[in-house]
Design a protein around this motif. Structure first.
Motif, mmCIF file in Angstrom:
data_model
loop_
_atom_site.group_PDB
_atom_site.id
_atom_site.type_symbol
_atom_site.label_atom_id
_atom_site.label_comp_id
_atom_site.label_asym_id
_atom_site.label_seq_id
_atom_site.Cartn_x
_atom_site.Cartn_y
_atom_site.Cartn_z
ATOM 1 N N GLU A 277 -16.308 11.370 -14.008
ATOM 2 C CA GLU A 277 -16.484 10.907 -12.633
ATOM 3 C C GLU A 277 -15.535 9.736 -12.415
ATOM 4 O OE1 GLU A 277 -20.188 9.123 -10.605
ATOM 5 O OE2 GLU A 277 -20.372 11.305 -10.527
ATOM 6 N N TYR A 278 -14.805 9.775 -11.311
ATOM 7 C CA TYR A 278 -13.755 8.796 -11.052
ATOM 8 C C TYR A 278 -13.892 8.280 -9.621
ATOM 9 C CZ TYR A 278 -9.082 6.839 -10.639
ATOM 10 O OH TYR A 278 -8.029 5.989 -10.444
ATOM 11 N N VAL A 279 -13.659 6.984 -9.417
ATOM 12 C CA VAL A 279 -13.690 6.396 -8.076
ATOM 13 C C VAL A 279 -12.252 6.221 -7.613
ATOM 14 C CG1 VAL A 279 -14.393 4.422 -6.681
ATOM 15 C CG2 VAL A 279 -15.869 5.218 -8.534
ATOM 16 N N VAL A 280 -11.946 6.829 -6.467
ATOM 17 C CA VAL A 280 -10.597 6.803 -5.909
ATOM 18 C C VAL A 280 -10.242 5.389 -5.447
ATOM 19 C CG1 VAL A 280 -9.113 7.703 -4.073
ATOM 20 C CG2 VAL A 280 -10.803 9.205 -5.164
ATOM 21 N N ASP B 44 -10.339 22.094 -7.608
ATOM 22 C CA ASP B 44 -11.334 23.088 -8.031
ATOM 23 C C ASP B 44 -12.641 22.428 -8.452
ATOM 24 O OD1 ASP B 44 -9.614 25.195 -7.575
ATOM 25 O OD2 ASP B 44 -9.401 25.765 -9.685
ATOM 26 N N ALA B 45 -12.572 21.241 -9.042
ATOM 27 C CA ALA B 45 -13.772 20.555 -9.539
ATOM 28 C C ALA B 45 -14.552 19.872 -8.422
ATOM 29 C CB ALA B 45 -13.386 19.521 -10.592
ATOM 30 N N ASN B 46 -13.987 19.823 -7.218
ATOM 31 C CA ASN B 46 -14.622 19.158 -6.072
ATOM 32 C C ASN B 46 -14.658 20.099 -4.869
ATOM 33 O OD1 ASN B 46 -14.863 16.119 -6.966
ATOM 34 N ND2 ASN B 46 -12.894 16.862 -7.722
ATOM 35 N N PRO B 47 -15.319 21.262 -5.005
ATOM 36 C CA PRO B 47 -15.260 22.292 -3.962
ATOM 37 C C PRO B 47 -15.981 21.937 -2.666
ATOM 38 C CG PRO B 47 -16.862 22.906 -5.615
ATOM 39 C CD PRO B 47 -16.160 21.670 -6.126
ATOM 40 N N GLU B 48 -16.787 20.878 -2.688
ATOM 41 C CA GLU B 48 -17.509 20.514 -1.468
ATOM 42 C C GLU B 48 -16.580 19.919 -0.418
ATOM 43 O OE1 GLU B 48 -17.128 17.063 -4.044
ATOM 44 O OE2 GLU B 48 -17.892 19.062 -4.461
ATOM 45 N N GLU B 49 -15.373 19.530 -0.811
ATOM 46 C CA GLU B 49 -14.410 18.967 0.135
ATOM 47 C C GLU B 49 -13.136 19.805 0.086
ATOM 48 O OE1 GLU B 49 -13.052 17.616 2.980
ATOM 49 O OE2 GLU B 49 -14.555 16.115 2.466
ATOM 50 N N LEU B 50 -12.845 20.502 1.171
ATOM 51 C CA LEU B 50 -11.676 21.366 1.206
ATOM 52 C C LEU B 50 -10.409 20.637 1.643
ATOM 53 C CD1 LEU B 50 -13.295 24.553 2.762
ATOM 54 C CD2 LEU B 50 -12.856 24.040 0.354
ATOM 55 N N ASP B 51 -10.554 19.484 2.242
ATOM 56 C CA ASP B 51 -9.409 18.718 2.723
ATOM 57 C C ASP B 51 -8.996 17.711 1.644
ATOM 58 O OD1 ASP B 51 -7.664 16.869 3.893
ATOM 59 O OD2 ASP B 51 -8.713 16.877 5.805
ATOM 60 N N PRO B 52 -7.828 17.892 1.020
ATOM 61 C CA PRO B 52 -7.435 16.989 -0.057
ATOM 62 C C PRO B 52 -7.267 15.541 0.383
ATOM 63 C CG PRO B 52 -5.662 18.523 0.459
ATOM 64 C CD PRO B 52 -6.846 18.928 1.260
ATOM 65 N N PHE B 53 -6.933 15.310 1.637
ATOM 66 C CA PHE B 53 -6.774 13.932 2.113
ATOM 67 C C PHE B 53 -8.135 13.240 2.236
ATOM 68 C CE2 PHE B 53 -3.039 16.237 3.625
ATOM 69 C CZ PHE B 53 -2.057 15.489 3.000
ATOM 70 N N ARG B 54 -9.140 13.974 2.665
ATOM 71 C CA ARG B 54 -10.489 13.399 2.734
ATOM 72 C C ARG B 54 -11.061 13.187 1.344
ATOM 73 N NH1 ARG B 54 -14.012 15.806 7.542
ATOM 74 N NH2 ARG B 54 -15.527 14.967 6.084
ATOM 75 N N MET C 58 -9.483 12.176 -1.162
ATOM 76 C CA MET C 58 -8.861 10.996 -1.754
ATOM 77 C C MET C 58 -9.118 9.711 -0.966
ATOM 78 S SD MET C 58 -7.685 12.050 -4.550
ATOM 79 C CE MET C 58 -6.732 10.628 -5.040
ATOM 80 N N ARG C 59 -10.214 9.644 -0.249
ATOM 81 C CA ARG C 59 -10.580 8.407 0.438
ATOM 82 C C ARG C 59 -10.943 7.333 -0.579
ATOM 83 N NH1 ARG C 59 -14.550 10.664 4.996
ATOM 84 N NH2 ARG C 59 -12.976 11.426 6.444
ATOM 85 N N PRO C 60 -10.407 6.110 -0.415
ATOM 86 C CA PRO C 60 -10.750 5.028 -1.349
ATOM 87 C C PRO C 60 -12.261 4.816 -1.428
ATOM 88 C CG PRO C 60 -8.925 4.378 0.049
ATOM 89 C CD PRO C 60 -9.441 5.685 0.590
ATOM 90 N N GLY C 61 -12.761 4.651 -2.641
ATOM 91 C CA GLY C 61 -14.180 4.437 -2.880
ATOM 92 C C GLY C 61 -14.969 5.710 -3.123
ATOM 93 N N ARG C 62 -14.380 6.849 -2.847
ATOM 94 C CA ARG C 62 -15.085 8.118 -3.040
ATOM 95 C C ARG C 62 -15.137 8.470 -4.523
ATOM 96 N NH1 ARG C 62 -14.833 13.547 0.416
ATOM 97 N NH2 ARG C 62 -16.286 14.708 -0.875
ATOM 98 N N ARG C 63 -16.285 8.984 -4.954
ATOM 99 C CA ARG C 63 -16.444 9.453 -6.331
ATOM 100 C C ARG C 63 -16.030 10.915 -6.380
ATOM 101 N NH1 ARG C 63 -19.119 6.317 -9.764
ATOM 102 N NH2 ARG C 63 -20.250 4.546 -8.933
ATOM 103 N N ILE C 64 -15.107 11.224 -7.281
ATOM 104 C CA ILE C 64 -14.666 12.609 -7.458
ATOM 105 C C ILE C 64 -14.796 12.970 -8.927
ATOM 106 C CG2 ILE C 64 -13.088 12.520 -5.487
ATOM 107 C CD1 ILE C 64 -10.776 12.289 -7.510
ATOM 108 N N ARG C 65 -14.747 14.268 -9.199
ATOM 109 C CA ARG C 65 -14.827 14.766 -10.563
ATOM 110 C C ARG C 65 -13.419 15.120 -11.065
ATOM 111 N NH1 ARG C 65 -18.931 16.492 -7.708
ATOM 112 N NH2 ARG C 65 -18.072 18.517 -7.171
ATOM 113 N N ILE C 66 -13.121 14.686 -12.268
ATOM 114 C CA ILE C 66 -11.866 15.025 -12.940
ATOM 115 C C ILE C 66 -12.246 15.918 -14.123
ATOM 116 C CG2 ILE C 66 -9.809 14.173 -14.117
ATOM 117 C CD1 ILE C 66 -9.937 13.065 -11.297
ATOM 118 N N PRO C 67 -11.914 17.218 -14.073
ATOM 119 C CA PRO C 67 -12.321 18.119 -15.153
ATOM 120 C C PRO C 67 -11.350 18.082 -16.330
ATOM 121 C CG PRO C 67 -11.145 19.353 -13.515
ATOM 122 C CD PRO C 67 -11.239 17.927 -12.995
ATOM 123 N N ARG C 68 -11.782 18.669 -17.412
ATOM 124 C CA ARG C 68 -10.874 18.893 -18.543
ATOM 125 C C ARG C 68 -9.788 19.858 -18.077
ATOM 126 N NH1 ARG C 68 -15.853 19.599 -22.062
ATOM 127 N NH2 ARG C 68 -16.031 17.578 -23.048
#
Length: 96
Positions: free
Chosen positions: A40-43, A68-78, A80-90
Motif C-alpha cells: 500500500e502506497y500513498v501518492v 490493474d491492482a487498482n481497478p476501482e479507479e479507471l482514470d489514471p489521473f484521478r 494519482m491524486r496526492p494523498g490517495r492510497r493505492i496498491r503496488i503489486p508484485r
C-alpha cells in the motif's frame, strides 16, 4: 500487431461485425488477474504512474501493473491524486 511480451499477447483475436456489416478484427476483453501480495502506497504530489513503475519495477512501461491492482479507479489521473492510497503489486511479469 501485438509485440511479444505485451500484456495483450495471449488475448484471443476475434472478428466482429459493425452495425453496417463491416467486419473487423479486435481483441477479446482482457481479464485482469487478482493481484495478491501488494504494497500500500500513498501518492505524493507530482508523482506519475510511470515514475512509480520505474521505482518499483525498474521499468516505467510497467505502469499498467499498478492500474490493474487498482481497478476501482479507471482514470489514471484521478488514481494519482496526492494523498490517495493505492496498491503496488508484485511484478507478475518477472521471471521467477
Amino acid at each position: 500487431m501485438l509485440f511479444p511480451g505485451s500484456r495483450y499477447a495471449a488475448i484471443e483475436v476475434v472478428e466482429v461485425a459493425d452495425p453496417d456489416g463491416t467486419r473487423r478484427r479486435t481483441l477479446v476483453t482482457r481479464r485482469v488477474p487478482r493481484t495478491p501480495g501488494v504494497l500500500e502506497y500513498v501518492v505524493l504530489d507530482g508523482e506519475r504512474l510511470d515514475h512509480l513503475a520505474a521505482r518499483f519495477y525498474s521499468d516505467p512501461q510497467k505502469y499498467w501493473l499498478i492500474l490493474d491492482a487498482n481497478p476501482e479507479e479507471l482514470d489514471p489521473f484521478r488514481l494519482m491524486r496526492p494523498g490517495r492510497r493505492i496498491r503496488i503489486p508484485r511484478d507478475r511479469t518477472a521471471p521467477r
